[in-house]
Scaffold this active site. Sequence first.
Site, PDB file in Angstrom:
ATOM      1  N   ARG A 254      51.789  41.729  35.314  1.00 12.87           N
ATOM      2  CA  ARG A 254      50.618  41.851  36.185  1.00 12.87           C
ATOM      3  C   ARG A 254      51.000  42.051  37.655  1.00 12.87           C
ATOM      4  NH1 ARG A 254      47.108  39.034  39.470  1.00 12.87           N
ATOM      5  NH2 ARG A 254      44.871  39.424  39.147  1.00 12.87           N
TER       6      ARG A 254
ATOM      7  N   ARG B 237      50.283  29.158  30.747  1.00 13.92           N
ATOM      8  CA  ARG B 237      50.916  30.431  31.091  1.00 13.92           C
ATOM      9  C   ARG B 237      51.912  30.198  32.222  1.00 13.92           C
ATOM     10  NH1 ARG B 237      46.712  34.600  29.428  1.00 13.92           N
ATOM     11  NH2 ARG B 237      48.251  36.084  30.203  1.00 13.92           N
TER      12      ARG B 237
ATOM     13  N   ASP C  30      35.402  42.747  34.163  1.00 15.88           N
ATOM     14  CA  ASP C  30      34.948  41.420  33.758  1.00 15.88           C
ATOM     15  C   ASP C  30      33.532  41.103  34.239  1.00 15.88           C
ATOM     16  OD1 ASP C  30      37.206  40.837  32.353  1.00 15.88           O
ATOM     17  OD2 ASP C  30      38.110  39.565  33.878  1.00 15.88           O
TER      18      ASP C  30
ATOM     19  N   ALA D 276      42.204  44.325  30.284  1.00 15.59           N
ATOM     20  CA  ALA D 276      42.693  45.230  31.323  1.00 15.59           C
ATOM     21  C   ALA D 276      42.402  46.677  30.952  1.00 15.59           C
ATOM     22  CB  ALA D 276      44.193  45.023  31.525  1.00 15.59           C
TER      23      ALA D 276
END
Length: 497
Positions: A133, A213, A342, A355
């Site tokens: 990302r 994460r 989103d 994405a």
Amino acid sequence: MPHALTSRNSAMESKPLGSYKPSGIDVLIIGTGLAGLVAALECIRKGHNVRVLERNESINTNGDMYFMGLSATRFLKHWPDLQEEYHRISLHNAWIETFKHSGEVIITPKKVADRLRAQGLDPDTPPGEFQMRPLVYKMFVSAVEKHGVSVEFNRKVVNYFEDETTGKAGCIIEDGERYEADVVIAADGVGSKSQKLVGGQVRARPSGRAMWRAAFPIEHLDKNPEVKEFFKMMPNREPIVRTWLGPSTYALTLTREDVMVWIMNHDVTGSEKESWSNTIEADEVLQGMDEMPGMETNKWAPIFKDLVKVTPPNTIVNFELLWRNPQPTWTSPGARVIQIGDAAHSYLPASGNGATQAIEDAISIASCLQIGGKENIPQSVRAHIRFRFIRNSCAQKLGFSNAELLQDTDWDKVKLDPRRAAPKLPKWVWSHDPEAYAYENYGKAVASMKKGIKMEDETSFEPNYPKGYKYEPWSIEKIMGDMRAGNPIELGAGDWD
């Protein structure tokens, strides 16, 4: 009206910045996530005038990784510098390996290219790939800056508006200042203030699940030689993704030249939030791993726990997974405010589609506005929705099905056919070209709308969702009920594979 004669699976010819005449359309974009950044780039390429507002003082380029589908990267051919940079930061010659959570190898390391060939796919044009990302965001941020797109920071939007008599829309920021444009693209994520104008906020519902994460410099593996050896790269320093599947959980790791990433799905613990800045310490993760259902006699592999232990402080994010019903509408009554990404449709991480669909949205709306021209903005927005709404509804539902697969793996079937451990990524998702689709079908969509044909009854052009599927509204309540009862999620009729 420009019109490219292209098929759904063909590639449009490259048309770099400067190929399109100025449209005269003033576009105001709210938010600098993937959807907002790509919308800004594609809108300037299509000849629109662009202004971007961002609520924070800078663009957030933090994070770990996500999946980028081929349908979201075809447009890079129009941006040679971006295409070159994307290739540079991509995972080349990547490998993949699959374990039980306990450490037992289920699928030995194989090159992703070999897996693709075994499925009859071309490794040179894979359905998609994992990307970091931070690297992808920095690439798009640099492009936006390079091409002089106006981005104003510390602009917290509190309300949206439109005026159908003047043909304008806009937003109001926290200090009362008003911004106005011909069309407003709300790319400001879940909880967008555009919801009030569009049709009300879709309430988030707890899923009972969250994700740990972490992404950090690979040098931290030096703290434990066994961890460094186990999670090493493949020969010739080629990157590897390792997936771990357990009872009601799954995880994956990525080892590449400069970074180590690990992600794990788990039941809520009480400290999770829907925020990328919500960090916790390793001890909480280690305790949570031991307390997962089904771990009484078959615990997590010690090597994965050791990986958690070498993770540097303030690195592990505990991100809550909230479920939301599909939004019934994405646009204001006059179709001058349009939600993308989103803000329009949120995805579970297991979908591998959030994405991808955000970028598809950005490409589609920029194209539709260019095709229709300044005099037909509401028509273009509604055509865009006709191209995007049912496709996203299907992709969202597929995400729940993939989550169910990962959290409830049938190991007897996996041993007979390893593909059963892999989430579905069907051709109808990755083969799509949102730009070509818009140019090919815009006129047909407009004709159908003028005849009063409903979106779900559209037959004048090929669907970009499972063939044979008939759209029906669905709800989180139904899906949650099926999952609690142990029933498979009903995707509906059509060719979902």
